[in-house]
Every structure is written in C-alpha cells, then in structure tokens.
Write a protein that holds these residues in place. Structure first.
Motif, mmCIF file in Angstrom:
data_model
loop_
_atom_site.group_PDB
_atom_site.id
_atom_site.type_symbol
_atom_site.label_atom_id
_atom_site.label_comp_id
_atom_site.label_asym_id
_atom_site.label_seq_id
_atom_site.Cartn_x
_atom_site.Cartn_y
_atom_site.Cartn_z
ATOM 1 N N GLU A 10 -8.007 2.552 -11.257
ATOM 2 C CA GLU A 10 -8.714 1.216 -11.829
ATOM 3 C C GLU A 10 -8.130 -0.014 -11.153
ATOM 4 O O GLU A 10 -6.911 -0.058 -10.960
ATOM 5 N N PRO A 11 -8.933 -1.021 -10.495
ATOM 6 C CA PRO A 11 -10.428 -1.310 -10.697
ATOM 7 C C PRO A 11 -10.971 -0.399 -9.653
ATOM 8 O O PRO A 11 -12.202 -0.591 -9.640
ATOM 9 N N LEU A 12 -10.408 0.124 -8.623
ATOM 10 C CA LEU A 12 -11.018 0.605 -7.610
ATOM 11 C C LEU A 12 -12.131 1.600 -7.947
ATOM 12 O O LEU A 12 -13.265 1.676 -7.398
ATOM 13 N N ARG A 61 0.824 -1.173 -0.005
ATOM 14 C CA ARG A 61 -0.054 0.191 -0.146
ATOM 15 C C ARG A 61 1.044 1.421 0.154
ATOM 16 O O ARG A 61 0.662 2.280 -0.517
ATOM 17 N N ALA A 62 1.991 1.253 0.860
ATOM 18 C CA ALA A 62 2.900 2.345 0.981
ATOM 19 C C ALA A 62 4.155 2.286 0.320
ATOM 20 O O ALA A 62 4.814 2.923 -0.266
ATOM 21 N N LEU A 65 -4.503 -11.533 -9.374
ATOM 22 C CA LEU A 65 -3.797 -11.182 -8.541
ATOM 23 C C LEU A 65 -3.488 -9.684 -7.868
ATOM 24 O O LEU A 65 -2.916 -9.430 -6.847
ATOM 25 N N ARG A 66 -4.085 -8.859 -8.447
ATOM 26 C CA ARG A 66 -4.404 -7.450 -7.803
ATOM 27 C C ARG A 66 -5.197 -7.810 -6.754
ATOM 28 O O ARG A 66 -5.220 -6.775 -5.579
ATOM 29 N N PHE A 67 -6.042 -8.770 -6.489
ATOM 30 C CA PHE A 67 -6.909 -9.013 -5.480
ATOM 31 C C PHE A 67 -6.419 -10.147 -4.281
ATOM 32 O O PHE A 67 -7.096 -10.211 -3.371
ATOM 33 N N ARG A 68 -5.442 -10.697 -4.605
ATOM 34 C CA ARG A 68 -4.428 -11.483 -3.675
ATOM 35 C C ARG A 68 -5.518 -12.698 -3.032
ATOM 36 O O ARG A 68 -5.318 -12.775 -1.939
ATOM 37 N N PRO A 69 -6.298 -13.176 -3.833
ATOM 38 C CA PRO A 69 -7.112 -14.304 -3.185
ATOM 39 C C PRO A 69 -6.272 -15.670 -3.029
ATOM 40 O O PRO A 69 -5.207 -15.849 -3.521
ATOM 41 N N ASN A 70 -6.758 -16.572 -2.184
ATOM 42 C CA ASN A 70 -6.070 -18.119 -2.094
ATOM 43 C C ASN A 70 -7.013 -18.740 -2.776
ATOM 44 O O ASN A 70 -6.217 -19.901 -3.634
ATOM 45 N N ARG A 114 -12.031 -3.502 -0.094
ATOM 46 C CA ARG A 114 -10.839 -3.210 -0.823
ATOM 47 C C ARG A 114 -10.239 -1.930 -0.832
ATOM 48 O O ARG A 114 -10.927 -1.113 -0.285
ATOM 49 N N CYS A 115 -9.037 -1.899 -1.002
ATOM 50 C CA CYS A 115 -8.195 -0.645 -0.668
ATOM 51 C C CYS A 115 -7.358 -0.422 -2.001
ATOM 52 O O CYS A 115 -7.497 -0.983 -3.151
ATOM 53 N N ILE A 116 -6.559 0.582 -2.139
ATOM 54 C CA ILE A 116 -5.559 1.202 -3.130
ATOM 55 C C ILE A 116 -4.624 -0.121 -3.558
ATOM 56 O O ILE A 116 -4.403 0.177 -4.692
#
Length: 268
Positions: free
Chosen positions: A229-231, A50-51, A174-179, A211-213
C-alpha cells in the motif's frame, strides 16, 4: 478557499525532503530542487530509493550559494560545493535522457557510499545543462533538472485524505514527493485543472503523475509496506492503460516567490 498548504524541495534526487515555508520559483521549478543526483559508477545511471531505500536516510539541504549540506545518521556533516569548471564531467542517464554533467568529487562519493552501501558518484546539473521536458506536454524552452520528467508536482490534501480512507490508515504526503500541496478542494479536483495561479505566479498542469513502488516506502523509516500500500489500493480506481496516477505534473509560467497560505486560483 483554495490555498497553498505545503512546500517541499528535494535538493538531492530521492533523498529526504526539505520542508519550506517559502521558496523562489524559476523556470526549472523551486530553486535548488533536484539539482544533485547519485549515479552508478560503472553505468552512470541514476540511483533512487526504488532500489536503494537507504538513500531516504540522507538529508540534503540546499544552500544559498548552490552548495549541498549532507547529513546522515552516524556520519559527520559534509558540505559539498558546486563543482567548478575544472571538475570532471560524467555522462549520466535519467530514464531515457543522457547528459554530461560535473562530478562532485571523491570526498562526497566516499561519504555517500557509507550510507547506501555501494560505490556511487554525486553529480550536479548546472541550469544551462538541464534536460528538455517532453514536448508532447511542454514548450521547446521548458527544462528540468534531475526530476523524473517535470519541474513540479502538485497534489491536493483532499486527494491524500480520500486515499488514506480507502487504504484504512493515515498516509504520509511525502510518500508521493510533491512540491506543492493545495488544500480547500474536493478529492482529485486537481485532475481537472489546466492552469492555476498561486500568489502572482501562473502554472500549467500538463499531465497526471504515474506512480511506482517508491510510494510503498515509509518516508521516515525507508521500510516497504508488506501489503504494497498505497499502490495496491490506487490500482483499484486510479489505473488506466497500465499506469497508476496520483497528482499532477506542473510547469511554471513565470518566476517569483511562493509562500505558504497564498491563495490558489483556478484559471482553466
């Protein structure tokens, strides 16, 4: 037919994903998932993409003995062993949780500092020190390592496909980091599931994932989308009470092996 289409593990919180064809699932999720974490030297607060997008350039491979094999462009590979009983304990913070966990030592810290460009420490969470999952959604015995709040995250491939269409370009899962990635259902069908079975294992879907940045970072390059995007698009149709939701947080209800291609059965 509903089936398990992808399995991902993140041994080091916020670093690159490990793509798996099978994995053992325990009480705290996929074995080896988010058992290691980078923290700020002064505050002990957790560090993420994030940072610090550079964390995404780190490949952290979980080893069968629990150790961590670190790789990054321009650096020699480093094997980090699980800290022993003599290791220094460090107080760290993950969101609202504080816990005391073993530090992995100076060599690992110096290696990682070269990648992210600032002082840091690498810590590991033994199973016995795992955090309590929010009891608003979980049972008293439910525990999680260094994941944000829950042991597992599930998304359907159809949901990503619908979002990609709305955004106007293909998006990486992988932008959303699911398992767990499931195929064979309608978009956002997972929002309605409460209990599922994959192979012989049952899982409880307890809460949508806010969801975040981080979702605006390209998982391969670490570059942030100029259009956010996609936020930006998610906010137009997946926002409620100020939070944007995509995917479902999951608790395992048993231990055993998961393999790609296993059937997914909706129990509730």
């Amino acid at each position: 037919m509903l089936s398990l289409a992808a399995l991902y593990r993140y041994p080091l919180k916020s670093a690159a994903a490990e793509v798996l064809s099978q994995s053992f699932v325990g009480a705290q999720g996929l074995i080896g998932d988010r058992r290691w974490m980078l923290v700020d030297v002064a505050s002990g607060r957790f560090l993420t993409q994030r940072a610090l997008p550079a964390i995404g350039r780190i490949s952290a491979l979980w080893q069968v003995d629990g150790s961590l094999r670190l790789q990054a462009p321009g650096l020699a590979e480093l094997l980090v062993t699980v800290p022993g009983s003599e290791a220094v304990r460090r107080t760290v913070t993950v969101w609202r949780d504080s816990l005391e966990v073993p530090d992995a030592g100076d060599e690992a810290a110096q290696w990682l500092q070269q990648v992210i460009g600032q002082p840091c420490r690498l810590v590991q969470v033994p199973e016995a020190l795992a955090r309590q999952v929010d009891q608003q959604y979980a049972q008293p015995a439910d525990r999680v390592g260094f994941a944000d709040g829950f042991p597992l995250l599930l998304i359907s491939q159809a949901s990503l496909g619908d979002l990609s269409t709305r955004v106007g370009r293909p998006l990486e899962m992988l932008r959303f980091r699911p398992n767990l990635v499931v195929t064979g259902c309608e978009p956002y069908a997972e929002d309605q599931w409460r209990r599922i079975r994959i192979g012989g294992l049952e899982f409880e879907l307890v809460k949508g994932c806010s969801r975040c940045i981080l979702t605006t970072l390209d998982p391969h390059t670490g570059e942030r989308s100029a259009d956010r995007e996609p936020l930006t698009t998610l906010k137009t149709y997946r926002e409620r009470e100020g939070e944007v939701y995509f995917g479902q947080n999951v608790l395992p209800r048993g231990c055993g092996e998961l393999r790609l291609g296993q059937a997914v059965e909706i129990l509730d």
